[in-house]
Motif scaffolding. Structure first.
Motif, PDB file in Angstrom:
ATOM      1  N   GLU A 187      79.823 -18.021  11.704  1.00 42.21           N
ATOM      2  CA  GLU A 187      80.606 -18.652  10.749  1.00 42.21           C
ATOM      3  C   GLU A 187      80.269 -20.284  10.854  1.00 42.21           C
ATOM      4  O   GLU A 187      80.935 -21.061  10.165  1.00 42.21           O
ATOM      5  CB  GLU A 187      81.995 -18.424  11.365  1.00 42.21           C
ATOM      6  N   ASP A 202      80.375 -26.477  12.857  1.00 40.66           N
ATOM      7  CA  ASP A 202      80.023 -26.266  14.505  1.00 40.66           C
ATOM      8  C   ASP A 202      80.389 -27.594  15.152  1.00 40.66           C
ATOM      9  O   ASP A 202      79.693 -28.702  15.078  1.00 40.66           O
ATOM     10  CB  ASP A 202      78.727 -26.173  14.280  1.00 40.66           C
ATOM     11  N   VAL A 252      80.500 -14.248  23.728  1.00 44.67           N
ATOM     12  CA  VAL A 252      80.134 -13.862  25.306  1.00 44.67           C
ATOM     13  C   VAL A 252      81.423 -12.800  25.375  1.00 44.67           C
ATOM     14  O   VAL A 252      81.736 -12.189  26.589  1.00 44.67           O
ATOM     15  CB  VAL A 252      80.249 -14.807  26.356  1.00 44.67           C
ATOM     16  N   GLU A 258      78.659 -10.031  19.769  1.00 43.68           N
ATOM     17  CA  GLU A 258      78.394 -11.003  20.815  1.00 43.68           C
ATOM     18  C   GLU A 258      76.883 -11.193  21.142  1.00 43.68           C
ATOM     19  O   GLU A 258      76.402 -10.624  22.011  1.00 43.68           O
ATOM     20  CB  GLU A 258      79.148 -10.436  22.102  1.00 43.68           C
ATOM     21  N   GLY A 297      83.205 -19.273  23.173  1.00 46.49           N
ATOM     22  CA  GLY A 297      83.090 -20.196  21.776  1.00 46.49           C
ATOM     23  C   GLY A 297      84.037 -21.168  21.478  1.00 46.49           C
ATOM     24  O   GLY A 297      83.986 -22.338  20.772  1.00 46.49           O
TER      25      GLY A 297
END
Ligand SMILES: Nc1nc2c(c(=O)[nH]1)N[C@H]1C(S)=C(S)[C@@H](COP(=O)(O)OP(=O)(O)OC[C@H]3O[C@@H](n4cnc5c(N)ncnc54)[C@H](O)[C@@H]3O)O[C@H]1N2
Ligand code: MOO
Length: 394
Positions: A187, A202, A252, A258, A297
């Motif tokens: 994404e 990001d 994670v 993941e 994240g």
């Protein structure tokens, strides 16, 4: 699966990051030393001042000759600050002298120009001075061989000033840990890109890199992987060639994509839950001999994971002092999740420590508004207004 405590995970991370502390000191130009920690004591190679010089623009005299005033003395010449031969003072005469200029041998006082009148090669002095006045003696600041700055000093401008004043060009400092950052998630796009549905900017890449730099690290790369394990593995292989430590974000937890966990679990990575919020899901691995910390994240989770697990070790490796927690009164009552150590975003106010948001780990703006993390122990579920609480400065 039982969760590790924060202390247990921090200890595990400290063990993985031990090689960071073994890197040798490095010699760097003084001009690049701001914020670095000295790796060794620095002794002065010279006296400071380097030579006896004037503290004022005025006249170099001997105090005895101006004991009774007004005194009128012949002026034998002008001494500027700058390359010069030695001059010798004759009692009963004066040299015009500038601030910083070498004082003639035998002169023992400087009369500031304000207390004088010059005419026809003579100076009339209106005020007596005692021997030593406005004379900056050689070595009166520091003697050759004296300790200038001890090992461990974190160099601010004032430290750099004295190192420059004694003529040092290069100094030995603690090495900066070299850190690579990899963010993960299909994404994620760069700021400046047109967002399509489901995409977000990001923020963790630049945030982790900035956190690392703020704590004495050098960031060697910031890259991003989608959800393809091969892509992530390639980026990781590149990162480990230059970095002492790789930080990753995302991938994670318990989802279907993941990428970090899927790639690193077969390589011996450890993934599990730490009894904290934010920052619950955590991973660690060693890839090609390089430690890798895998942070969750969510933007707040990533930053708090850095603060709690990476910051202490990076600072120590860079020779920077630890960030000490503070104890402050709480402005209003707070409740917390049982069984998890919570790091709540808060700020210092005149009324005490005040929460800036709820616990949600997506609240990235509230993280920016915070200046401390309120550290609530796992076994504490409520804190009262006025109670002293532990906070971690951000
Ligand atoms: N079924 C469960 N789901 C989740 C659990 C759980 O225990 N069971 N834990 C939750 C917690 S707590 C966290 S924290 C997250 C951690 O998830 P991941 O590390 O796998 O992270 P992602 O799923 O990739 O992303 C989470 C969130 O953060 C956004 N994100 C990710 N990277 C960035 C970035 N570089 N910049 C900005 N934002 C980023 C991402 O879009 C997601 O919104 O898992 C929970 N789920
Ligand atoms: O523990 Mo997760 O890191 O809250 O959001």
């Amino acid at each position: 699966m039982t969760a590790r405590s924060v202390e247990q995970h921090a200890q595990h991370v400290a063990g993985l990051l031990a090689p960071l502390h073994e890197r040798p000191a490095e010699e760097i130009p003084l001009g690049e030393a701001l914020g670095r920690a000295l790796a060794a004591d620095v002794h002065s190679p010279v006296d400071l001042p380097l030579f006896r010089n004037s503290q004022m623009d005025g006249y170099a005299v001997d105090a005895a000759s101006i004991a009774s005033i007004p005194a009128v003395l012949p002026v034998r010449g002008v001494i500027a600050a700058g390359p010069a031969g030695t001059t010798t003072h004759t009692p009963g005469t004066a040299y015009r002298i500038m601030t910083g200029a070498p004082i003639p041998d035998g002169a023992d006082a400087i009369v500031p120009v304000e207390d004088t009148e010059a005419a026809d090669g003579q100076v009339r002095i209106e005020r007596s001075r005692t021997a030593g006045e406005f004379v900056r003696e050689r070595g009166s600041d520091v003697r050759k061989g004296m300790l200038l700055l001890p090992a461990g000093s974190v160099l601010a401008a004032r430290h750099i000033a004295v190192l420059a004043a004694v003529g040092l060009q290069r100094i030995l400092v603690r090495p900066r840990p070299r850190i690579a950052v990899i963010t993960t998630g299909a994404e994620l796009v760069d700021a400046g890109t047109t967002l399509h549905a489901g995409e977000i900017y990001d923020s963790n890449g630049i945030a982790l890199a900035s956190s690392a730099r703020a704590n004495g690290a050098e960031v060697v790369s910031i890259t991003r992987s989608g959800d393809d394990p091969a892509e992530f593995r390639t980026l990781l292989a590149e990162a480990t060639t230059t970095a002492d430590l790789v930080l990753t974000s995302g991938g994670v937890s318990m989802g279907d994509f993941e990428v970090v966990k899927e790639t690193l679990s077969p390589l011996g990575g450890h993934f599990g839950h730490v009894a904290m919020q934010p920052g619950g899901p955590q991973g660690t691995a060693v890839v090609d001999g390089t430690p890798v910390l895998n942070f969750p994240g969510n933007p707040v989770s990533t930053l708090i994971s850095f603060e709690v697990f990476a910051r202490p070790e990076i600072r120590r490796a860079a020779g920077l002092p630890p960030t000490e927690p503070e104890e402050l009164p709480l402005a209003a009552a707070v409740t917390s999740i049982p069984g998890k150590r919570q790091f709540l975003r808060a700020r210092r106010t005149d009324a005490g420590v005040e929460l800036v948001s709820g616990p949600g780990s997506h609240l990235v703006a509230a993280m920016a508004w915070a200046d401390v993390l309120l550290d609530v122990p796992a076994d504490v579920t409520s804190l009262d207004a006025g109670q002293l609480v532990k906070v971690i400065p951000l």
